[in-house]
Design an enzyme around this catalytic site. Structure first.
Site, mmCIF file in Angstrom:
data_model
loop_
_atom_site.group_PDB
_atom_site.id
_atom_site.type_symbol
_atom_site.label_atom_id
_atom_site.label_comp_id
_atom_site.label_asym_id
_atom_site.label_seq_id
_atom_site.Cartn_x
_atom_site.Cartn_y
_atom_site.Cartn_z
ATOM 1 N N GLU A 37 0.557 -1.253 -0.044
ATOM 2 C CA GLU A 37 0.388 -0.049 0.037
ATOM 3 C C GLU A 37 0.763 1.676 0.219
ATOM 4 O O GLU A 37 1.762 1.260 0.751
ATOM 5 C CB GLU A 37 -0.815 -0.175 1.457
ATOM 6 C CG GLU A 37 -1.709 1.327 1.461
ATOM 7 C CD GLU A 37 -3.007 1.164 2.715
ATOM 8 O OE1 GLU A 37 -3.433 0.027 2.496
ATOM 9 O OE2 GLU A 37 -2.380 2.451 3.665
ATOM 10 N N LYS A 72 7.781 4.457 1.369
ATOM 11 C CA LYS A 72 9.340 4.115 1.674
ATOM 12 C C LYS A 72 9.650 3.128 1.633
ATOM 13 O O LYS A 72 8.261 1.591 1.834
ATOM 14 C CB LYS A 72 10.067 3.428 3.416
ATOM 15 C CG LYS A 72 9.608 4.966 4.013
ATOM 16 C CD LYS A 72 11.053 6.309 3.643
ATOM 17 C CE LYS A 72 9.911 7.431 4.632
ATOM 18 N NZ LYS A 72 10.362 8.740 3.172
HETATM 19 P P1 FAD Z 1 -17.676 0.455 7.467
HETATM 20 O O1 FAD Z 1 -17.197 -0.599 6.886
HETATM 21 O O2 FAD Z 1 -18.614 1.217 7.251
HETATM 22 O O3 FAD Z 1 -17.203 0.679 9.125
HETATM 23 C C1 FAD Z 1 -17.003 1.554 9.437
HETATM 24 C C2 FAD Z 1 -17.795 1.416 10.948
HETATM 25 O O4 FAD Z 1 -19.441 1.183 11.305
HETATM 26 C C3 FAD Z 1 -17.448 -0.083 11.901
HETATM 27 O O5 FAD Z 1 -17.618 0.550 13.585
HETATM 28 C C4 FAD Z 1 -18.505 -0.604 11.676
HETATM 29 O O6 FAD Z 1 -18.403 -2.114 12.923
HETATM 30 C C5 FAD Z 1 -19.935 -0.356 11.167
HETATM 31 N N1 FAD Z 1 -20.710 -0.495 10.412
HETATM 32 C C6 FAD Z 1 -20.752 -0.897 9.319
HETATM 33 N N2 FAD Z 1 -21.768 -1.033 8.753
HETATM 34 C C7 FAD Z 1 -22.449 -0.450 9.448
HETATM 35 C C8 FAD Z 1 -24.091 -0.882 8.575
HETATM 36 N N3 FAD Z 1 -24.216 -1.029 8.141
HETATM 37 N N4 FAD Z 1 -24.814 -0.441 10.002
HETATM 38 C C9 FAD Z 1 -24.342 0.267 11.322
HETATM 39 N N5 FAD Z 1 -22.839 0.216 11.430
HETATM 40 C C10 FAD Z 1 -21.888 -0.279 10.375
HETATM 41 N N6 FAD Z 1 -9.724 5.114 5.008
HETATM 42 C C11 FAD Z 1 -9.600 6.533 4.563
HETATM 43 O O7 FAD Z 1 -10.004 7.322 4.233
HETATM 44 N N7 FAD Z 1 -8.692 5.857 2.978
HETATM 45 C C12 FAD Z 1 -7.999 5.570 2.749
HETATM 46 O O8 FAD Z 1 -7.446 4.538 1.544
HETATM 47 C C13 FAD Z 1 -8.270 3.658 3.848
HETATM 48 N N8 FAD Z 1 -7.115 2.968 3.732
HETATM 49 C C14 FAD Z 1 -7.954 2.046 4.216
HETATM 50 C C15 FAD Z 1 -7.249 0.207 4.355
HETATM 51 C C16 FAD Z 1 -7.364 -0.471 5.145
HETATM 52 C C17 FAD Z 1 -6.812 -1.905 4.975
HETATM 53 C C18 FAD Z 1 -7.963 -0.567 6.423
HETATM 54 C C19 FAD Z 1 -7.946 -1.052 7.034
HETATM 55 C C20 FAD Z 1 -8.338 0.547 6.730
HETATM 56 C C21 FAD Z 1 -8.158 1.669 5.215
HETATM 57 N N9 FAD Z 1 -8.908 3.378 6.216
HETATM 58 C C22 FAD Z 1 -8.489 4.124 5.103
HETATM 59 C C23 FAD Z 1 -9.532 3.832 7.109
HETATM 60 C C24 FAD Z 1 -10.985 3.175 7.316
HETATM 61 O O9 FAD Z 1 -11.772 4.036 6.193
HETATM 62 C C25 FAD Z 1 -11.965 3.805 8.625
HETATM 63 O O10 FAD Z 1 -11.405 2.167 9.254
HETATM 64 C C26 FAD Z 1 -13.209 4.067 8.992
HETATM 65 O O11 FAD Z 1 -13.539 4.005 9.464
HETATM 66 C C27 FAD Z 1 -13.904 3.036 8.474
HETATM 67 O O12 FAD Z 1 -14.403 1.948 6.849
HETATM 68 P P2 FAD Z 1 -14.713 0.634 6.626
HETATM 69 O O13 FAD Z 1 -14.739 0.795 5.019
HETATM 70 O O14 FAD Z 1 -14.219 -0.702 7.896
HETATM 71 O O15 FAD Z 1 -16.818 1.637 7.286
#
Ligand code: FAD
Length: 289
Positions: A19, A276
């Protein structure tokens, strides 16, 4: 190659991916030039894919997509853009998808992102990542990766609830789970058991962070639910002001961590490179990969 093909192969060797992120404050493009130099080194380890982060709300869309486009033009690189939906309108997302299709992108990491504190134009078209996954599944041919949290997402009340929400993303069309960084392998093993109990069988790609700076790690830990083993933390604290020592501790730790994962049959490793190549390449050299 799509995610399903990359991770469904019968694996003898580990599948490595990286990444990177678009550099900030890079008006003269120097940092981006440097990033592509780092990518050249990373490429020597033949990654299955390189993913490019994306700022929530599209805050860095232009720089992120520019990097994706350059990588997509390299036939030896399979690039996977990250894409977030929080604060973005459906119309904006439609247009962004069009741009990615024009770059011939095959895979995407579909995320919610975190609402920027100063968001003035907040759209509520998509609240959670599962809604973005559904939309992408309906309207595109992308193979879709989603995020997973071995210790639970920071906002989730507990890991069980978080896995219920992960299930929504997978049922909507998520094909692979890219995890948040973790340092205690038992957290990942426990997570895999919980997923199995829920019959969630999609490939899990373990997120590995080679620590290169104490302060940077400290900042990351304040934003996520991640346990650092006490022995590792004690060492990091002891050498916190010595950059080269911290880097070496990071390399040694991640090399051992990855070896243990591989020995336990976990062969999908996604490295958060922090732009890096030195630490990641050293770890892969140590592993003979
Ligand atoms: P979701 O899956 O929507 O989950 C968010 C929260 O809401 C969780 O607590 C979940 O339990 C809850 N939730 C999910 N769906 C529902 C639902 N239907 N109803 C009620 N609650 C729900 N962030 C960036 O801005 N840019 C990036 O490029 C980026 N890359 C990442 C790469 C990886 C590998 C990881 C692990 C994270 C990355 N993130 C990035 C961080 C991520 O955007 C944050 O962690 C964000 O807070 C959650 O995103 P998510 O897609 O997991 O959200």
């Amino acid at each position: 190659m799509k995610l399903g093909e990359i991770y469904s192969k019968i694996q003898t060797n580990p599948i490595i991916s990286f990444e990177i992120f678009p550099p900030q404050n890079d008006e003269n493009g120097e940092k981006t030039t440097k990033l592509f130099e780092e990518v050249k080194h990373l490429k020597t380890h033949t990654p299955a894919l390189i993913s490019v982060t994306y700022g929530a709300g599209g805050s860095n869309k232009d720089t992120s997509f520019a990097i994706v486009k350059t990588l997509a033009n390299d036939k030896n690189i399979n690039v996977m853009p990250h894409f977030t939906c929080v604060c973005s309108s459906k119309n904006y997302i439609q247009n962004s998808i069009k741009e990615l299709n024009e770059m011939n992108i095959k895979n995407i990491l579909a995320l919610r992102g975190d609402e920027p504190q100063d968001c003035l134009t907040c759209h509520l078209d998509f609240r959670y990542a599962n809604e973005l996954v559904s939309y992408l599944k309906e309207t595109t041919d992308f193979s879709i990766g989603v995020a997973g949290y071995p210790e639970g997402h920071i906002d989730a009340p507990n890991i069980t609830e978080d896995i219920k929400n992960l299930k929504k993303k997978l049922n909507a069309g998520g094909e692979a789970i890219f995890t948040q960084m973790f340092f205690d392998n038992s957290k990942l093993y426990n997570y895999l058991e919980l997923l199995e109990k829920q019959n969630l069988t999609k490939p899990v790609i373990a997120g590995i962070l080679p620590i290169i700076s104490y302060n940077q790690l400290d900042k990351m830990l304040s934003l996520a639910k991640v346990t650092v083993p006490k022995t590792l933390m004690t060492k990091l604290e002891k050498y916190q002001d010595k950059k080269e020592d911290i880097k070496k501790i990071g390399i040694d730790f991640a090399s051992e961590q990855c070896q243990e994962l591989i020995d336990n049959g976990i062969k999908n490793l996604h490295f958060f490179t922090l732009n890096k190549s030195y630490s990641v390449c050293s770890i892969l050299d140590n592993l003979g990969l």
